[in-house]
Design a protein around this motif. Structure first.
Motif, PDB file in Angstrom:
ATOM      1  N   GLY A  49       0.740  -1.244   0.064  1.00  0.00           N
ATOM      2  CA  GLY A  49       0.069   0.138   0.115  1.00  0.00           C
ATOM      3  C   GLY A  49       0.854   1.518  -0.023  1.00  0.00           C
ATOM      4  N   CYS A  50       1.760   1.255   0.728  1.00  0.00           N
ATOM      5  CA  CYS A  50       2.730   2.440   0.752  1.00  0.00           C
ATOM      6  C   CYS A  50       3.428   2.553  -0.477  1.00  0.00           C
ATOM      7  CB  CYS A  50       3.940   2.228   2.048  1.00  0.00           C
ATOM      8  SG  CYS A  50       3.166   2.212   3.448  1.00  0.00           S
ATOM      9  N   VAL A  51       3.898   1.678  -1.095  1.00  0.00           N
ATOM     10  CA  VAL A  51       4.632   1.508  -2.418  1.00  0.00           C
ATOM     11  C   VAL A  51       3.672   2.108  -3.607  1.00  0.00           C
ATOM     12  CG1 VAL A  51       5.699   0.273  -4.147  1.00  0.00           C
ATOM     13  CG2 VAL A  51       6.154  -0.297  -1.922  1.00  0.00           C
ATOM     14  N   LYS A  52       2.403   1.693  -3.552  1.00  0.00           N
ATOM     15  CA  LYS A  52       1.499   2.266  -4.541  1.00  0.00           C
ATOM     16  C   LYS A  52       1.016   3.498  -4.347  1.00  0.00           C
ATOM     17  CE  LYS A  52      -0.575  -2.048  -5.934  1.00  0.00           C
ATOM     18  NZ  LYS A  52      -2.041  -2.779  -5.888  1.00  0.00           N
ATOM     19  N   LYS A  53       1.481   4.159  -3.212  1.00  0.00           N
ATOM     20  CA  LYS A  53       1.062   5.627  -2.907  1.00  0.00           C
ATOM     21  C   LYS A  53       2.193   6.541  -3.842  1.00  0.00           C
ATOM     22  CE  LYS A  53      -1.040   5.240   1.473  1.00  0.00           C
ATOM     23  NZ  LYS A  53      -0.914   5.697   2.852  1.00  0.00           N
ATOM     24  N   ILE A  54       3.406   5.987  -4.287  1.00  0.00           N
ATOM     25  CA  ILE A  54       4.372   6.711  -5.030  1.00  0.00           C
ATOM     26  C   ILE A  54       4.043   6.269  -6.531  1.00  0.00           C
ATOM     27  CG2 ILE A  54       6.843   6.689  -5.550  1.00  0.00           C
ATOM     28  CD1 ILE A  54       7.162   5.523  -2.543  1.00  0.00           C
ATOM     29  N   PRO A  55       3.907   7.443  -7.309  1.00  0.00           N
ATOM     30  CA  PRO A  55       3.705   7.365  -8.755  1.00  0.00           C
ATOM     31  C   PRO A  55       4.661   6.387  -9.376  1.00  0.00           C
ATOM     32  CG  PRO A  55       3.181   9.696  -8.164  1.00  0.00           C
ATOM     33  CD  PRO A  55       3.993   8.749  -6.775  1.00  0.00           C
ATOM     34  N   GLY A  56       4.420   5.205  -9.849  1.00  0.00           N
ATOM     35  CA  GLY A  56       5.275   4.292 -10.565  1.00  0.00           C
ATOM     36  C   GLY A  56       6.086   3.612  -9.546  1.00  0.00           C
ATOM     37  N   GLY A  57       5.377   3.394  -8.337  1.00  0.00           N
ATOM     38  CA  GLY A  57       5.978   2.930  -7.449  1.00  0.00           C
ATOM     39  C   GLY A  57       6.471   1.572  -7.450  1.00  0.00           C
ATOM     40  N   VAL A  59       4.117  12.382 -21.218  1.00  0.00           N
ATOM     41  CA  VAL A  59       5.031  12.665 -20.073  1.00  0.00           C
ATOM     42  C   VAL A  59       5.970  11.327 -19.630  1.00  0.00           C
ATOM     43  CG1 VAL A  59       5.459  13.818 -18.006  1.00  0.00           C
ATOM     44  CG2 VAL A  59       3.925  14.640 -19.652  1.00  0.00           C
ATOM     45  N   SER A  60       5.146  10.244 -19.706  1.00  0.00           N
ATOM     46  CA  SER A  60       5.662   8.922 -19.149  1.00  0.00           C
ATOM     47  C   SER A  60       6.945   8.479 -19.864  1.00  0.00           C
ATOM     48  CB  SER A  60       4.637   7.938 -19.056  1.00  0.00           C
ATOM     49  OG  SER A  60       3.628   8.166 -18.324  1.00  0.00           O
ATOM     50  N   THR A  61       6.923   9.044 -21.087  1.00  0.00           N
ATOM     51  CA  THR A  61       8.172   8.577 -21.873  1.00  0.00           C
ATOM     52  C   THR A  61       9.480   9.443 -21.715  1.00  0.00           C
ATOM     53  OG1 THR A  61       7.847   9.965 -23.658  1.00  0.00           O
ATOM     54  CG2 THR A  61       6.774   8.017 -23.789  1.00  0.00           C
ATOM     55  N   CYS A  62       9.365  10.521 -20.923  1.00  0.00           N
ATOM     56  CA  CYS A  62      10.500  11.347 -20.793  1.00  0.00           C
ATOM     57  C   CYS A  62      11.404  11.072 -19.712  1.00  0.00           C
ATOM     58  CB  CYS A  62       9.855  12.947 -20.454  1.00  0.00           C
ATOM     59  SG  CYS A  62       8.806  13.151 -21.901  1.00  0.00           S
ATOM     60  N   SER A  63      11.819   9.963 -19.427  1.00  0.00           N
ATOM     61  CA  SER A  63      12.864   9.486 -18.506  1.00  0.00           C
ATOM     62  C   SER A  63      14.062   8.828 -19.218  1.00  0.00           C
ATOM     63  CB  SER A  63      12.364   8.664 -17.259  1.00  0.00           C
ATOM     64  OG  SER A  63      11.778   7.281 -17.838  1.00  0.00           O
ATOM     65  N   VAL A  64      15.247   8.947 -18.678  1.00  0.00           N
ATOM     66  CA  VAL A  64      16.352   8.187 -19.452  1.00  0.00           C
ATOM     67  C   VAL A  64      16.584   7.002 -18.966  1.00  0.00           C
ATOM     68  CG1 VAL A  64      18.646   8.409 -19.686  1.00  0.00           C
ATOM     69  CG2 VAL A  64      17.507  10.400 -19.777  1.00  0.00           C
ATOM     70  N   ALA A  65      16.551   5.903 -19.899  1.00  0.00           N
ATOM     71  CA  ALA A  65      16.920   4.586 -19.837  1.00  0.00           C
ATOM     72  C   ALA A  65      18.176   4.094 -19.402  1.00  0.00           C
ATOM     73  CB  ALA A  65      16.459   3.703 -21.039  1.00  0.00           C
ATOM     74  N   GLY A  66      18.402   3.178 -18.570  1.00  0.00           N
ATOM     75  CA  GLY A  66      19.765   2.721 -18.136  1.00  0.00           C
ATOM     76  C   GLY A  66      20.508   2.430 -18.989  1.00  0.00           C
ATOM     77  N   ILE A  67      20.189   1.817 -20.134  1.00  0.00           N
ATOM     78  CA  ILE A  67      20.804   1.504 -21.228  1.00  0.00           C
ATOM     79  C   ILE A  67      21.670   2.543 -21.890  1.00  0.00           C
ATOM     80  CG2 ILE A  67      19.150   1.485 -23.104  1.00  0.00           C
ATOM     81  CD1 ILE A  67      21.533  -1.290 -22.614  1.00  0.00           C
ATOM     82  N   THR A  75       4.151  13.071 -14.146  1.00  0.00           N
ATOM     83  CA  THR A  75       3.019  12.577 -14.707  1.00  0.00           C
ATOM     84  C   THR A  75       1.787  12.469 -13.654  1.00  0.00           C
ATOM     85  OG1 THR A  75       4.533  10.992 -15.862  1.00  0.00           O
ATOM     86  CG2 THR A  75       2.241  10.375 -15.790  1.00  0.00           C
ATOM     87  N   SER A  76       1.782  12.346 -12.447  1.00  0.00           N
ATOM     88  CA  SER A  76       0.720  12.569 -11.673  1.00  0.00           C
ATOM     89  C   SER A  76       0.234  13.777 -11.420  1.00  0.00           C
ATOM     90  CB  SER A  76       1.242  12.113 -10.110  1.00  0.00           C
ATOM     91  OG  SER A  76       2.094  13.202  -9.519  1.00  0.00           O
ATOM     92  N   GLN A  77       1.172  14.942 -11.677  1.00  0.00           N
ATOM     93  CA  GLN A  77       0.443  16.255 -11.608  1.00  0.00           C
ATOM     94  C   GLN A  77      -0.486  16.491 -12.913  1.00  0.00           C
ATOM     95  OE1 GLN A  77       0.771  18.139  -8.952  1.00  0.00           O
ATOM     96  NE2 GLN A  77       1.635  16.251  -8.366  1.00  0.00           N
ATOM     97  N   VAL A  78       0.015  15.781 -14.277  1.00  0.00           N
ATOM     98  CA  VAL A  78      -0.612  15.766 -15.294  1.00  0.00           C
ATOM     99  C   VAL A  78      -2.182  15.340 -15.285  1.00  0.00           C
ATOM    100  CG1 VAL A  78      -0.518  15.318 -17.842  1.00  0.00           C
ATOM    101  CG2 VAL A  78       1.524  16.103 -16.874  1.00  0.00           C
ATOM    102  N   VAL A  79      -1.733  14.088 -14.748  1.00  0.00           N
ATOM    103  CA  VAL A  79      -3.142  13.505 -14.392  1.00  0.00           C
ATOM    104  C   VAL A  79      -4.174  14.345 -13.751  1.00  0.00           C
ATOM    105  CG1 VAL A  79      -4.319  11.573 -13.324  1.00  0.00           C
ATOM    106  CG2 VAL A  79      -2.307  11.364 -14.766  1.00  0.00           C
ATOM    107  N   LYS A  80      -3.679  15.060 -12.915  1.00  0.00           N
ATOM    108  CA  LYS A  80      -4.250  15.746 -11.561  1.00  0.00           C
ATOM    109  C   LYS A  80      -5.089  17.030 -12.453  1.00  0.00           C
ATOM    110  CE  LYS A  80      -2.153  14.642  -7.289  1.00  0.00           C
ATOM    111  NZ  LYS A  80      -1.353  15.321  -5.985  1.00  0.00           N
ATOM    112  N   ARG A  81      -4.339  17.657 -13.370  1.00  0.00           N
ATOM    113  CA  ARG A  81      -4.525  18.667 -14.154  1.00  0.00           C
ATOM    114  C   ARG A  81      -5.816  18.244 -15.220  1.00  0.00           C
ATOM    115  NH1 ARG A  81      -6.447  22.070 -16.711  1.00  0.00           N
ATOM    116  NH2 ARG A  81      -5.489  24.129 -17.322  1.00  0.00           N
TER     117      ARG A  81
END
Length: 311
Positions: free
Chosen positions: A5-13, A252-260, A301-307
């Motif tokens: 439950g705590c993990v799911k409170k974090i976006p993408g947790g 917006v969900s695509t805007c993070s850098v991959a480890g590769i 992303t969570s802020q975009v969903v709220k907006r």
């Protein structure tokens, strides 16, 4: 204890928290992650296996009547990411050369600007998106390979794309599509699979992250992170809302850098000596952008969903 439950409170947790845990272990106790066998699911060795599982699962949930919409959304997002990378590459290489600006090399900038972390994307779309958003995961993996920034920079094997890398990504996705459409029972069996597998993807991603290396990036790494986030989020959000007429969370969900992407400077340095002087600094800068964007994008992303909602 309500850990889940705590993990799911974090976006993408479901992916971010396990990634952070193994990143800490890899930074301070790296020997603990040099394991094999079944325990590879908690190390970088299992990354492609877990990605293959998620590709199969998302493919099994793909209905053929979604093909047009999936290609429309996926093509728009992928082409937008590629366009950002090509434009950044052309501007920097044409006007400033390989040295770049403010300590940010052209290699680091291009590798970051075109990068997309499909793991963060699928974790957020599992939380906010629909089946079509999840199906786009397969297409995003095609541009997430190291060949993409290398092609943009125009070196390494004549600037070509390794077709085998693309096939490795597409085969489990296509097999999932075929089986899921031939047998509805397979689709039903695989339906709850993505949230089950996501934590393992997080463990694998984190096992390749060294937080100490990321911290050596200094101000150049922080500046690169800000440039990456501002440009990518603004332009991708514009594409999603103005062209696709969607709420914007998927873009917006695509805007993070991959480890590769962190390995790109090393690959380039090995094939072209001209890139060797900037390889170490570019690697640490990309590592920092990857870490910071992996935490920033779920919150944005969570802020975009709220907006604008989920559509």
């Amino acid at each position: 204890m309500n850990i889940l439950g705590c993990v799911k409170k974090i976006p993408g947790g479901l992916m971010i928290v396990p990634m952070f845990v193994t990143a800490l272990i890899n930074t301070f106790f790296p020997e603990a992650l040099k394991l094999g066998g079944p325990t590879s699911l908690f190390t970088a060795k299992g990354t492609m296996v877990v990605i293959g599982l998620i590709l199969f699962i998302t493919g099994s949930q793909f209905r053929l009547n979604q093909l047009g919409m999936t290609l429309k959304r996926g093509a728009a997002l992928c082409l937008a990411k590629l366009a950002i990378g090509f434009l950044a590459g052309w501007l920097v290489l044409s006007w400033l050369g390989l040295d770049g600006f403010w300590g940010i090399s052209a290699v680091a900038l291009i590798s970051a600007m075109v990068s997309c972390n499909p793991g963060v994307y699928i974790a957020l779309c599992e939380q906010y998106g629909d089946d079509t958003d999840k199906a786009v995961f397969g297409l995003l993996n095609v541009i997430a390979v190291p060949a993409t920034p290398i092609l943009i920079i125009g070196v390494a094997g004549g600037g070509g794309i390794d077709l085998m890398e693309i096939l490795v990504v597409l085969i489990p996705f296509i097999v999932g599509i075929i089986l899921g459409n031939l047998d509805p029972q397979i689709r039903a069996l695989m339906a709850p699979g993505t949230p089950i597998v996501l934590p393992f993807l997080g463990f694998c991603f984190g096992a390749s992250v060294n937080l100490g290396s990321a911290l050596t990036a200094g101000m150049a790494g922080i500046l690169l992170t800000l440039i990456f986030l501002i440009v990518n989020v603004a332009l991708m959000l514009l594409v999603d809302r103005a062209i696709l007429r969607r709420p914007g969370y998927a873009a917006v969900s695509t805007c993070s850098v991959a480890g590769i992407s962190v390995v790109v400077p090393t690959i380039l340095a090995a094939s072209q000596p001209a890139f060797a002087p900037c390889a170490e600094a570019a690697t640490s800068q990309l590592a920092l952008v990857m870490v910071l964007s992996s935490f920033a994008i779920p919150w944005i992303t969570s802020q975009v969903v709220k907006r604008w909602g989920r559509g």
